[in-house]
Enzyme design. Structure first.
Site, mmCIF file in Angstrom:
data_model
loop_
_atom_site.group_PDB
_atom_site.id
_atom_site.type_symbol
_atom_site.label_atom_id
_atom_site.label_comp_id
_atom_site.label_asym_id
_atom_site.label_seq_id
_atom_site.Cartn_x
_atom_site.Cartn_y
_atom_site.Cartn_z
ATOM 1 N N LYS A 35 -17.850 29.638 68.587
ATOM 2 C CA LYS A 35 -18.963 30.533 68.263
ATOM 3 C C LYS A 35 -20.260 29.757 68.377
ATOM 4 O O LYS A 35 -20.475 28.774 67.669
ATOM 5 C CB LYS A 35 -18.783 31.090 66.856
ATOM 6 N N LYS A 38 -17.312 33.620 71.546
ATOM 7 C CA LYS A 38 -18.427 34.496 71.185
ATOM 8 C C LYS A 38 -19.735 33.770 71.329
ATOM 9 O O LYS A 38 -19.824 32.641 70.832
ATOM 10 C CB LYS A 38 -18.217 34.925 69.729
HETATM 11 C C1 PBG Z 1 -21.097 36.403 60.998
HETATM 12 C C2 PBG Z 1 -21.092 37.203 62.233
HETATM 13 C C3 PBG Z 1 -22.149 37.396 63.118
HETATM 14 C C4 PBG Z 1 -21.686 38.231 64.129
HETATM 15 C C5 PBG Z 1 -20.364 38.533 63.847
HETATM 16 N N1 PBG Z 1 -20.004 37.879 62.676
HETATM 17 C C6 PBG Z 1 -23.556 36.965 63.030
HETATM 18 C C7 PBG Z 1 -23.951 35.568 63.049
HETATM 19 O O1 PBG Z 1 -23.149 34.655 63.194
HETATM 20 O O2 PBG Z 1 -25.137 35.340 62.882
HETATM 21 C C8 PBG Z 1 -22.508 38.691 65.300
HETATM 22 C C9 PBG Z 1 -21.976 39.861 66.048
HETATM 23 C C10 PBG Z 1 -22.961 40.473 66.976
HETATM 24 O O3 PBG Z 1 -24.061 39.939 67.225
HETATM 25 O O4 PBG Z 1 -22.642 41.550 67.502
HETATM 26 N N2 PBG Z 1 -20.413 37.029 59.950
#
Ligand code: PBG
Length: 324
Positions: A196, A248
């Site tokens: 991520k 992601k």
């Molecule tokens: C954190 C989380 C995020 C997203 C999914 N889970 C946000 C982040 O890490 O700031 C982002 C998903 C998206 O942008 O569609 N719980």
């Protein structure tokens, strides 16, 4: 002299193109992320994600049933609580918004779909970080693991088939696996957000969950410049017991997705995130892109790069197109 090779031959008719097409996107491979907000009386559209709603308890239930009827493979739930605190207590509270919603959907849908829940603190903390803070204001990795273990058990108890740890703490998969097993939830799966990145493209999501984050997540999410450490993260999560691993964002990291797909011995997911959604929607609204073709091309590309499963806000609409 004629060209010896004519690749165009395989593109001559729709039937020929269909015959030689290498990549398919099927509704069952799509997972719909959904937002449920505590105390909401009417569903409310997220302005930077036109077409995506913050749901009420009731509208969530209806939309989830529709999604399952459209053939999507699963649902990923995010909660927006009315009250937040420093440690994210609303996440473990059985009466907290996400746990109540999981309960509702499990009662409504049983095992007819795969119910997943975001297993992270950022929606529940008043500072907006994905973990609890140490006295010096940094995110305390090991204290956060404790919280994640409790969160995962609460979500499993509420009805999640799969928990999705998205906080990028070191050791989170092993810790959560152990906590779930110790509480008797040996069949609850873990979709590890293994890779991520600290992406600018999460912007619209922060609106969706009304994030109060000041600053950034660069001490726990990955540097977009790095591919090697993505492989390390994947190896660790596989060794720690992840049932599925995720990359992601998706479109900006297709190279990483391909590399992960080549080494993973568990299903690989990719999350087409809020900013990817917003880009195409905004361009389509301006008449700059053909909306349906762009969406389907993006999903096809993510599958071609190696994703078995795609989390996408277009899951229901795409499922309907793909079934035509
Ligand atoms: C954190 C989380 C995020 C997203 C999914 N889970 C946000 C982040 O890490 O700031 C982002 C998903 C998206 O942008 O569609 N719980």
């Amino acid at each position: 002299m004629y060209p010896l090779h004519r690749p165009r031959r395989l593109r001559t008719t729709p039937a020929m193109r269909r015959l030689v097409s290498e990549t398919e996107v099927r509704p069952r491979q799509l997972v719909l992320p959904m937002f449920v907000k505590e105390g909401l009386t009417e569903p409310s559209e997220i302005s930077s994600m036109p077409g995506v709603l913050q749901h009420t308890r009731d509208s969530l239930r209806k939309a989830a049933v529709e999604a399952v009827q459209a053939g999507v493979g699963g649902l990923m739930l995010f909660g927006v609580p009315a009250e937040r605190d420093a440690v994210g207590s609303a996440g473990t509270d059985p009466d907290g918004v996400l746990n109540v919603a999981l309960n509702d959907l499990r009662a409504e849908l049983g095992d007819s779909t795969v119910l997943m829940s975001d297993c992270c603190l950022d929606e529940f903390t008043d500072h907006g970080h994905c973990g609890v803070l140490a006295a010096d204001g940094t995110v305390d990795n090991d204290a956060t693991l404790q919280a994640y273990g409790e969160l995962a058990v609460a979500q499993a108890r509420a009805g999640a088939h799969v928990v999705g740890p998205s906080g990028m703490m070191d050791g989170q998969i092993a810790f959560i696996r152990n906590a779930l097993d110790a509480a008797g939830f040996t069949d609850t799966g873990i979709l590890a957000y293994a890779v991520k990145y600290a992406s600018a493209f999460y912007g619209p999501f922060r609106e969706a969950v009304e994030s109060q984050l000041a600053g950034d997540r660069k001490t726990y999410q990955q540097d977009p410049a790095n591919a090697r450490e993505a492989m390390r993260e994947v190896q660790l999560d596989l060794a720690e017991g992840a049932d599925m691993v995720m990359v992601k964002p998706a479109l900006l990291y297709l190279d990483v997705l391909r590399a992960v797909a080549e080494v993973s011995d568990v299903p690989v997911a990719a999350y087409q995130i809020s900013g990817e959604y917003a880009m195409i929607e905004a361009a389509a609204r301006n008449g700059w892109l053909d909306r349906e073709r762009s969406i389907l091309e993006s999903l096809t590309s993510i599958r071609r790069a190696g994703a078995d499963i795609v989390l996408t806000y277009w899951a229901v609409e795409a499922a309907r197109w793909l079934d035509r």
